[in-house]
Design an enzyme around this catalytic site. Structure first.
Site, PDB file in Angstrom:
ATOM      1  N   TYR A 294       0.843  -1.193   0.000  1.00 53.05           N
ATOM      2  CA  TYR A 294       0.000   0.000   0.000  1.00 53.05           C
ATOM      3  C   TYR A 294       0.880   1.245   0.000  1.00 53.05           C
ATOM      4  O   TYR A 294       1.605   1.519   0.965  1.00 53.05           O
ATOM      5  CB  TYR A 294      -0.912  -0.008   1.217  1.00 53.05           C
ATOM      6  CG  TYR A 294      -2.128   0.883   1.095  1.00 53.05           C
ATOM      7  CD1 TYR A 294      -3.371   0.338   0.770  1.00 53.05           C
ATOM      8  CD2 TYR A 294      -2.049   2.243   1.321  1.00 53.05           C
ATOM      9  CE1 TYR A 294      -4.500   1.143   0.675  1.00 53.05           C
ATOM     10  CE2 TYR A 294      -3.162   3.058   1.218  1.00 53.05           C
ATOM     11  CZ  TYR A 294      -4.397   2.494   0.902  1.00 53.05           C
ATOM     12  OH  TYR A 294      -5.509   3.299   0.802  1.00 53.05           O
ATOM     13  N   TYR A 344      -5.182   5.083  -7.762  1.00 53.04           N
ATOM     14  CA  TYR A 344      -5.498   4.942  -6.334  1.00 53.04           C
ATOM     15  C   TYR A 344      -6.951   4.524  -6.185  1.00 53.04           C
ATOM     16  O   TYR A 344      -7.868   5.338  -6.316  1.00 53.04           O
ATOM     17  CB  TYR A 344      -5.236   6.267  -5.603  1.00 53.04           C
ATOM     18  CG  TYR A 344      -5.624   6.238  -4.141  1.00 53.04           C
ATOM     19  CD1 TYR A 344      -4.787   5.641  -3.209  1.00 53.04           C
ATOM     20  CD2 TYR A 344      -6.827   6.783  -3.697  1.00 53.04           C
ATOM     21  CE1 TYR A 344      -5.123   5.600  -1.865  1.00 53.04           C
ATOM     22  CE2 TYR A 344      -7.168   6.738  -2.359  1.00 53.04           C
ATOM     23  CZ  TYR A 344      -6.319   6.153  -1.445  1.00 53.04           C
ATOM     24  OH  TYR A 344      -6.659   6.112  -0.131  1.00 53.04           O
TER      25      TYR A 344
END
Length: 392
Positions: A294, A344
Protein backbone atom coordinates in the site's frame (compact mmCIF):
# COMPACT_ATOMS: atom_id res chain seq x y z
CA UNK A 1 -7.53 -28.19 12.31
CA UNK A 2 -6.13 -25.30 14.32
CA UNK A 3 -8.13 -22.12 13.87
CA UNK A 4 -4.85 -20.43 12.93
CA UNK A 5 -4.72 -22.48 9.73
CA UNK A 6 -8.48 -22.73 9.08
CA UNK A 7 -8.37 -20.29 6.18
CA UNK A 8 -5.37 -21.69 4.34
CA UNK A 9 -6.15 -22.33 0.64
CA UNK A 10 -9.80 -23.24 1.30
CA UNK A 11 -11.21 -20.28 -0.62
CA UNK A 12 -10.18 -18.65 -3.86
CA UNK A 13 -10.58 -15.52 -5.95
CA UNK A 14 -12.30 -16.58 -9.17
CA UNK A 15 -13.47 -13.32 -10.71
CA UNK A 16 -11.86 -9.95 -11.30
CA UNK A 17 -13.51 -6.82 -12.67
CA UNK A 18 -12.61 -3.13 -12.83
CA UNK A 19 -13.57 0.13 -14.44
CA UNK A 20 -10.90 2.25 -16.12
CA UNK A 21 -8.86 4.41 -13.75
CA UNK A 22 -9.35 8.10 -14.45
CA UNK A 23 -8.21 11.30 -12.79
CA UNK A 24 -10.29 12.70 -9.96
CA UNK A 25 -13.59 14.09 -11.24
CA UNK A 26 -13.27 12.59 -14.72
CA UNK A 27 -15.69 9.71 -14.03
CA UNK A 28 -18.72 12.04 -14.12
CA UNK A 29 -21.55 11.82 -14.99
CA UNK A 30 -21.31 8.25 -13.67
CA UNK A 31 -22.14 7.83 -10.00
CA UNK A 32 -20.06 5.88 -7.50
CA UNK A 33 -22.77 3.20 -7.45
CA UNK A 34 -22.57 2.93 -11.23
CA UNK A 35 -18.82 2.38 -11.08
CA UNK A 36 -19.29 -0.29 -8.41
CA UNK A 37 -22.02 -2.03 -10.39
CA UNK A 38 -19.89 -2.14 -13.54
CA UNK A 39 -16.96 -3.65 -11.64
CA UNK A 40 -19.18 -6.32 -10.04
CA UNK A 41 -20.73 -7.30 -13.38
CA UNK A 42 -17.28 -7.53 -14.95
CA UNK A 43 -16.01 -9.70 -12.07
CA UNK A 44 -18.99 -12.06 -12.37
CA UNK A 45 -18.49 -12.37 -16.13
CA UNK A 46 -14.79 -13.04 -15.60
CA UNK A 47 -15.62 -15.83 -13.14
CA UNK A 48 -18.36 -17.32 -15.28
CA UNK A 49 -21.02 -16.93 -12.60
CA UNK A 50 -24.39 -15.22 -12.90
CA UNK A 51 -24.64 -11.87 -11.14
CA UNK A 52 -27.92 -12.86 -9.41
CA UNK A 53 -26.08 -15.81 -7.81
CA UNK A 54 -23.89 -13.48 -5.73
CA UNK A 55 -25.06 -13.95 -2.14
CA UNK A 56 -22.49 -12.07 -0.08
CA UNK A 57 -20.84 -8.65 0.09
CA UNK A 58 -17.59 -7.73 1.83
CA UNK A 59 -16.45 -4.11 2.05
CA UNK A 60 -13.73 -2.09 3.73
CA UNK A 61 -14.71 1.46 2.83
CA UNK A 62 -17.06 3.49 0.70
CA UNK A 63 -20.37 3.19 2.55
CA UNK A 64 -21.95 1.04 -0.15
CA UNK A 65 -25.61 0.12 0.23
CA UNK A 66 -26.07 -3.65 -0.12
CA UNK A 67 -29.82 -3.31 -0.62
CA UNK A 68 -29.30 -0.80 -3.42
CA UNK A 69 -26.78 -3.06 -5.13
CA UNK A 70 -29.12 -6.05 -4.83
CA UNK A 71 -32.00 -4.15 -6.39
CA UNK A 72 -29.83 -2.65 -9.13
CA UNK A 73 -28.08 -5.90 -10.08
CA UNK A 74 -31.03 -8.26 -9.62
CA UNK A 75 -29.41 -10.24 -6.81
CA UNK A 76 -31.98 -12.59 -5.32
CA UNK A 77 -30.74 -13.35 -1.83
CA UNK A 78 -28.02 -12.17 0.52
CA UNK A 79 -26.64 -14.32 3.32
CA UNK A 80 -23.76 -12.08 4.33
CA UNK A 81 -22.93 -8.39 4.25
CA UNK A 82 -20.21 -6.81 6.38
CA UNK A 83 -17.48 -4.20 6.30
CA UNK A 84 -14.14 -3.77 7.99
CA UNK A 85 -13.49 -0.36 9.42
CA UNK A 86 -10.24 1.45 8.83
CA UNK A 87 -10.79 2.72 5.26
CA UNK A 88 -7.88 1.60 3.04
CA UNK A 89 -6.37 -0.22 6.00
CA UNK A 90 -8.96 -2.96 5.52
CA UNK A 91 -8.51 -3.46 1.78
CA UNK A 92 -6.44 -6.65 2.05
CA UNK A 93 -8.43 -7.94 5.02
CA UNK A 94 -11.76 -7.65 3.21
CA UNK A 95 -10.79 -10.67 1.11
CA UNK A 96 -10.28 -12.58 4.35
CA UNK A 97 -13.67 -11.35 5.51
CA UNK A 98 -15.24 -12.83 2.39
CA UNK A 99 -13.40 -16.11 3.00
CA UNK A 100 -14.68 -16.26 6.57
CA UNK A 101 -18.25 -15.83 5.33
CA UNK A 102 -17.82 -18.75 2.94
CA UNK A 103 -16.14 -21.08 5.44
CA UNK A 104 -18.79 -20.33 8.08
CA UNK A 105 -21.54 -21.27 5.63
CA UNK A 106 -23.16 -17.84 5.45
CA UNK A 107 -22.58 -17.39 1.72
CA UNK A 108 -21.22 -19.20 -1.33
CA UNK A 109 -20.33 -16.41 -3.76
CA UNK A 110 -19.02 -13.25 -2.11
CA UNK A 111 -18.00 -10.08 -3.91
CA UNK A 112 -15.35 -7.78 -2.43
CA UNK A 113 -15.51 -4.30 -3.86
CA UNK A 114 -13.67 -1.04 -3.44
CA UNK A 115 -14.26 2.21 -5.28
CA UNK A 116 -13.22 5.85 -5.20
CA UNK A 117 -14.88 8.93 -6.60
CA UNK A 118 -13.30 12.08 -5.21
CA UNK A 119 -15.71 14.73 -6.36
CA UNK A 120 -16.66 17.13 -3.59
CA UNK A 121 -14.56 15.35 -0.94
CA UNK A 122 -10.82 14.98 -1.51
CA UNK A 123 -9.22 12.29 0.63
CA UNK A 124 -6.09 14.39 0.94
CA UNK A 125 -8.02 16.86 3.09
CA UNK A 126 -10.49 14.47 4.72
CA UNK A 127 -9.60 15.35 8.35
CA UNK A 128 -10.96 18.86 7.76
CA UNK A 129 -14.41 17.33 7.29
CA UNK A 130 -14.46 15.73 10.75
CA UNK A 131 -16.66 17.25 13.43
CA UNK A 132 -14.90 19.33 16.06
CA UNK A 133 -13.84 17.28 19.08
CA UNK A 134 -10.96 17.24 21.55
CA UNK A 135 -9.24 14.67 19.33
CA UNK A 136 -9.70 16.46 16.01
CA UNK A 137 -8.74 19.79 17.58
CA UNK A 138 -5.44 18.24 18.62
CA UNK A 139 -4.25 17.64 15.05
CA UNK A 140 -6.24 20.26 13.13
CA UNK A 141 -4.83 23.06 15.27
CA UNK A 142 -1.33 21.78 14.47
CA UNK A 143 -1.94 22.20 10.74
CA UNK A 144 -2.35 18.48 10.07
CA UNK A 145 -5.09 18.96 7.50
CA UNK A 146 -4.52 15.72 5.58
CA UNK A 147 -2.97 12.25 5.89
CA UNK A 148 0.09 13.44 3.99
CA UNK A 149 0.85 15.92 6.75
CA UNK A 150 0.28 13.32 9.46
CA UNK A 151 2.45 10.65 7.88
CA UNK A 152 5.14 13.24 7.28
CA UNK A 153 5.77 13.29 11.03
CA UNK A 154 6.35 9.52 11.00
CA UNK A 155 8.63 9.86 7.99
CA UNK A 156 10.68 12.59 9.65
CA UNK A 157 11.05 10.49 12.82
CA UNK A 158 12.22 7.52 10.73
CA UNK A 159 14.82 9.78 9.11
CA UNK A 160 16.00 10.97 12.53
CA UNK A 161 16.25 7.49 14.05
CA UNK A 162 17.62 5.52 11.11
CA UNK A 163 19.33 7.92 8.72
CA UNK A 164 16.70 7.48 6.02
CA UNK A 165 16.92 10.17 3.33
CA UNK A 166 14.70 11.69 0.68
CA UNK A 167 16.82 9.82 -1.84
CA UNK A 168 15.27 6.63 -0.47
CA UNK A 169 11.77 8.04 -0.94
CA UNK A 170 12.77 8.96 -4.46
CA UNK A 171 13.87 5.36 -5.07
CA UNK A 172 10.33 4.20 -4.30
CA UNK A 173 8.68 6.86 -6.46
CA UNK A 174 10.96 6.19 -9.42
CA UNK A 175 10.63 2.40 -9.13
CA UNK A 176 6.83 2.40 -9.23
CA UNK A 177 6.80 5.01 -12.00
CA UNK A 178 9.00 2.69 -14.07
CA UNK A 179 6.34 0.02 -13.53
CA UNK A 180 3.56 2.38 -14.61
CA UNK A 181 5.19 3.42 -17.88
CA UNK A 182 3.67 1.29 -20.64
CA UNK A 183 1.18 -0.42 -18.32
CA UNK A 184 -2.27 -0.31 -19.97
CA UNK A 185 -4.19 0.68 -16.83
CA UNK A 186 -1.71 3.18 -15.34
CA UNK A 187 -2.41 6.90 -15.37
CA UNK A 188 1.20 8.09 -15.29
CA UNK A 189 3.01 7.20 -18.51
CA UNK A 190 6.01 9.54 -18.39
CA UNK A 191 9.23 8.33 -16.74
CA UNK A 192 10.22 10.12 -13.55
CA UNK A 193 13.82 11.24 -13.15
CA UNK A 194 15.58 11.91 -9.89
CA UNK A 195 16.07 15.55 -10.87
CA UNK A 196 12.31 15.89 -11.49
CA UNK A 197 11.58 14.31 -8.12
CA UNK A 198 13.77 16.79 -6.23
CA UNK A 199 12.48 19.75 -8.26
CA UNK A 200 8.87 18.98 -7.33
CA UNK A 201 7.05 21.24 -4.86
CA UNK A 202 7.25 20.28 -1.20
CA UNK A 203 3.75 19.46 0.06
CA UNK A 204 4.48 18.36 3.61
CA UNK A 205 8.15 18.13 4.52
CA UNK A 206 9.70 15.63 3.83
CA UNK A 207 6.90 14.61 1.42
CA UNK A 208 7.00 16.31 -1.97
CA UNK A 209 4.48 15.98 -4.80
CA UNK A 210 5.81 12.60 -5.96
CA UNK A 211 5.65 11.10 -2.46
CA UNK A 212 1.84 11.31 -2.58
CA UNK A 213 -0.48 8.80 -4.23
CA UNK A 214 -2.72 9.83 -7.12
CA UNK A 215 -6.27 11.16 -6.87
CA UNK A 216 -8.24 8.67 -8.93
CA UNK A 217 -11.80 7.61 -9.72
CA UNK A 218 -12.62 3.97 -10.38
CA UNK A 219 -13.81 0.64 -8.96
CA UNK A 220 -12.36 -2.85 -8.57
CA UNK A 221 -14.24 -6.00 -7.54
CA UNK A 222 -13.20 -9.60 -6.94
CA UNK A 223 -15.40 -12.66 -6.42
CA UNK A 224 -14.48 -15.22 -3.77
CA UNK A 225 -15.86 -18.76 -3.42
CA UNK A 226 -14.74 -22.13 -2.04
CA UNK A 227 -11.66 -23.65 -3.63
CA UNK A 228 -13.58 -26.83 -4.43
CA UNK A 229 -16.17 -24.89 -6.41
CA UNK A 230 -13.54 -22.57 -7.88
CA UNK A 231 -11.87 -25.42 -9.76
CA UNK A 232 -15.05 -25.96 -11.78
CA UNK A 233 -15.32 -22.32 -12.85
CA UNK A 234 -13.92 -20.33 -15.75
CA UNK A 235 -10.61 -18.98 -14.42
CA UNK A 236 -7.61 -20.56 -12.76
CA UNK A 237 -8.26 -20.04 -9.04
CA UNK A 238 -6.05 -17.75 -6.99
CA UNK A 239 -6.04 -19.26 -3.52
CA UNK A 240 -6.55 -17.19 -0.38
CA UNK A 241 -3.65 -18.60 1.60
CA UNK A 242 -3.68 -16.37 4.70
CA UNK A 243 -5.30 -13.15 5.85
CA UNK A 244 -5.06 -11.03 8.96
CA UNK A 245 -6.50 -7.75 10.11
CA UNK A 246 -6.55 -5.74 13.32
CA UNK A 247 -3.39 -4.42 14.92
CA UNK A 248 -1.56 -3.68 18.14
CA UNK A 249 -3.04 -1.47 20.83
CA UNK A 250 0.09 0.67 20.82
CA UNK A 251 -0.73 1.61 17.18
CA UNK A 252 -4.47 2.11 17.80
CA UNK A 253 -5.56 5.54 16.46
CA UNK A 254 -2.03 6.13 15.20
CA UNK A 255 -1.94 9.31 13.09
CA UNK A 256 -5.15 10.57 14.69
CA UNK A 257 -3.63 10.72 18.16
CA UNK A 258 0.14 10.27 17.80
CA UNK A 259 0.67 8.55 21.14
CA UNK A 260 2.58 5.52 19.83
CA UNK A 261 5.85 4.46 21.52
CA UNK A 262 8.90 5.78 19.69
CA UNK A 263 9.79 2.52 17.91
CA UNK A 264 6.20 2.07 16.75
CA UNK A 265 5.83 5.73 15.80
CA UNK A 266 8.43 5.35 13.05
CA UNK A 267 6.62 2.38 11.51
CA UNK A 268 3.58 1.38 9.48
CA UNK A 269 1.78 -0.31 12.39
CA UNK A 270 1.87 -3.61 10.48
CA UNK A 271 4.33 -5.59 12.62
CA UNK A 272 1.56 -7.35 14.58
CA UNK A 273 -0.31 -8.16 11.36
CA UNK A 274 2.85 -9.55 9.76
CA UNK A 275 3.46 -11.89 12.71
CA UNK A 276 -0.09 -13.25 12.57
CA UNK A 277 -0.14 -13.48 8.80
CA UNK A 278 3.05 -15.50 8.45
CA UNK A 279 2.15 -17.64 11.48
CA UNK A 280 -0.98 -18.69 9.57
CA UNK A 281 0.90 -19.36 6.32
CA UNK A 282 3.28 -22.10 5.23
CA UNK A 283 5.61 -19.58 3.59
CA UNK A 284 7.92 -17.02 5.13
CA UNK A 285 9.14 -13.73 3.71
CA UNK A 286 11.65 -15.60 1.55
CA UNK A 287 8.77 -17.41 -0.13
CA UNK A 288 6.98 -14.27 -1.33
CA UNK A 289 7.50 -13.76 -5.07
CA UNK A 290 5.93 -10.31 -5.41
CA UNK A 291 4.46 -7.78 -2.98
CA UNK A 292 1.80 -5.20 -3.67
CA UNK A 293 2.53 -2.71 -0.89
CA UNK A 294 0.00 0.00 0.00
CA UNK A 295 1.74 3.11 -1.30
CA UNK A 296 -0.31 6.13 -0.36
CA UNK A 297 3.06 7.68 0.63
CA UNK A 298 6.56 6.57 -0.34
CA UNK A 299 7.79 6.67 3.25
CA UNK A 300 5.22 4.11 4.33
CA UNK A 301 6.44 1.64 1.72
CA UNK A 302 9.82 1.58 3.46
CA UNK A 303 8.22 1.07 6.86
CA UNK A 304 5.97 -1.75 5.65
CA UNK A 305 8.94 -3.58 4.13
CA UNK A 306 10.53 -3.42 7.58
CA UNK A 307 7.40 -4.44 9.48
CA UNK A 308 6.89 -7.49 7.26
CA UNK A 309 10.49 -8.56 7.76
CA UNK A 310 11.90 -8.15 4.26
CA UNK A 311 14.68 -6.11 5.84
CA UNK A 312 15.68 -5.04 9.32
CA UNK A 313 14.23 -2.17 11.31
CA UNK A 314 15.52 1.07 9.87
CA UNK A 315 16.90 -0.65 6.76
CA UNK A 316 13.98 0.04 4.41
CA UNK A 317 15.81 2.87 2.67
CA UNK A 318 18.89 0.78 1.99
CA UNK A 319 16.69 -2.10 0.83
CA UNK A 320 14.96 -0.08 -1.88
CA UNK A 321 18.22 1.68 -2.84
CA UNK A 322 19.76 -1.74 -3.52
CA UNK A 323 17.24 -2.38 -6.31
CA UNK A 324 15.61 -5.25 -4.41
CA UNK A 325 12.07 -3.99 -5.13
CA UNK A 326 12.54 -3.33 -8.85
CA UNK A 327 10.90 -5.61 -11.43
CA UNK A 328 14.15 -7.53 -11.79
CA UNK A 329 14.88 -7.48 -8.04
CA UNK A 330 14.31 -10.20 -5.51
CA UNK A 331 10.98 -8.68 -4.37
CA UNK A 332 9.22 -6.84 -7.22
CA UNK A 333 6.66 -4.45 -5.73
CA UNK A 334 3.66 -2.60 -7.14
CA UNK A 335 4.20 -3.97 -10.60
CA UNK A 336 1.28 -2.03 -12.11
CA UNK A 337 2.62 1.35 -10.95
CA UNK A 338 0.92 1.16 -7.58
CA UNK A 339 -1.12 3.98 -6.13
CA UNK A 340 1.70 6.46 -6.64
CA UNK A 341 1.68 6.15 -10.45
CA UNK A 342 -0.89 3.56 -11.53
CA UNK A 343 -4.18 4.46 -9.86
CA UNK A 344 -5.50 4.94 -6.33
CA UNK A 345 -8.53 2.71 -5.69
CA UNK A 346 -8.04 2.59 -1.93
CA UNK A 347 -6.00 -0.63 -2.03
CA UNK A 348 -8.13 -2.75 -4.37
CA UNK A 349 -5.83 -2.07 -7.32
CA UNK A 350 -3.17 -4.00 -5.37
CA UNK A 351 -5.51 -6.99 -5.00
CA UNK A 352 -6.19 -6.78 -8.74
CA UNK A 353 -2.49 -6.77 -9.64
CA UNK A 354 -1.74 -9.67 -7.28
CA UNK A 355 -4.49 -11.76 -8.88
CA UNK A 356 -3.20 -11.01 -12.37
CA UNK A 357 0.36 -11.89 -11.35
CA UNK A 358 -0.74 -15.26 -9.99
CA UNK A 359 -2.90 -15.98 -13.02
CA UNK A 360 0.15 -15.28 -15.15
CA UNK A 361 -1.65 -12.52 -17.06
CA UNK A 362 0.03 -9.40 -15.63
CA UNK A 363 1.42 -6.82 -18.03
CA UNK A 364 4.74 -6.77 -16.18
CA UNK A 365 4.66 -10.46 -15.31
CA UNK A 366 7.03 -11.66 -12.58
CA UNK A 367 8.45 -14.90 -13.96
CA UNK A 368 7.26 -17.93 -12.02
CA UNK A 369 5.23 -15.93 -9.48
CA UNK A 370 3.32 -18.30 -7.22
CA UNK A 371 2.84 -16.22 -4.06
CA UNK A 372 1.91 -12.58 -3.53
CA UNK A 373 1.65 -10.38 -0.47
CA UNK A 374 -0.95 -7.60 -0.45
CA UNK A 375 -1.04 -5.00 2.32
CA UNK A 376 -3.79 -2.66 3.43
CA UNK A 377 -3.08 0.98 4.10
CA UNK A 378 -1.27 2.01 7.27
CA UNK A 379 -3.81 4.07 9.20
CA UNK A 380 -5.67 3.58 12.44
CA UNK A 381 -6.59 0.01 13.47
CA UNK A 382 -7.56 -2.14 11.68
CA UNK A 383 -4.79 -2.58 9.18
CA UNK A 384 -4.52 -5.80 7.20
CA UNK A 385 -2.42 -8.18 5.15
CA UNK A 386 -3.16 -10.94 2.65
CA UNK A 387 -1.14 -13.76 1.11
CA UNK A 388 -2.46 -15.17 -2.18
CA UNK A 389 -1.15 -18.29 -3.90
CA UNK A 390 -1.57 -19.69 -7.39
CA UNK A 391 -3.39 -23.00 -7.79
CA UNK A 392 -0.76 -24.68 -9.98
Amino acid sequence: MSTRFALRDRTAIVGLGATPYVKRGHSAPQTLEELVGKAIIAAANDAGVAVPDIDGFAYFAGGFDTGYLMETLGIRDCGFTASLTGSGGGSAGAVGLASAAILSGHAETVVVVGAVQQGTLRYGAIPTSYAASPESSFYQSAGLVGPGHMFALLARRHMHLHGTTRDHFADVAITVRDNAVGHPTALMQKPLTRDEYFAAPMISDPHCLYDFCLETDGAVAVIVTSTERARDLKQRPVLVHASAHGGAGEWARSIYWMDMPDETFASSGHAAIARRLFAAADVDVGGIDTAQIYDHFTSQVLMQLEDYGFCGKGEGGLFVASGAVARNGRLPINTDGGQLSGGYIWGMSHVREAVEQLRGTAHHQVAGARTALVTGGPSNVPVSGLILRSDR
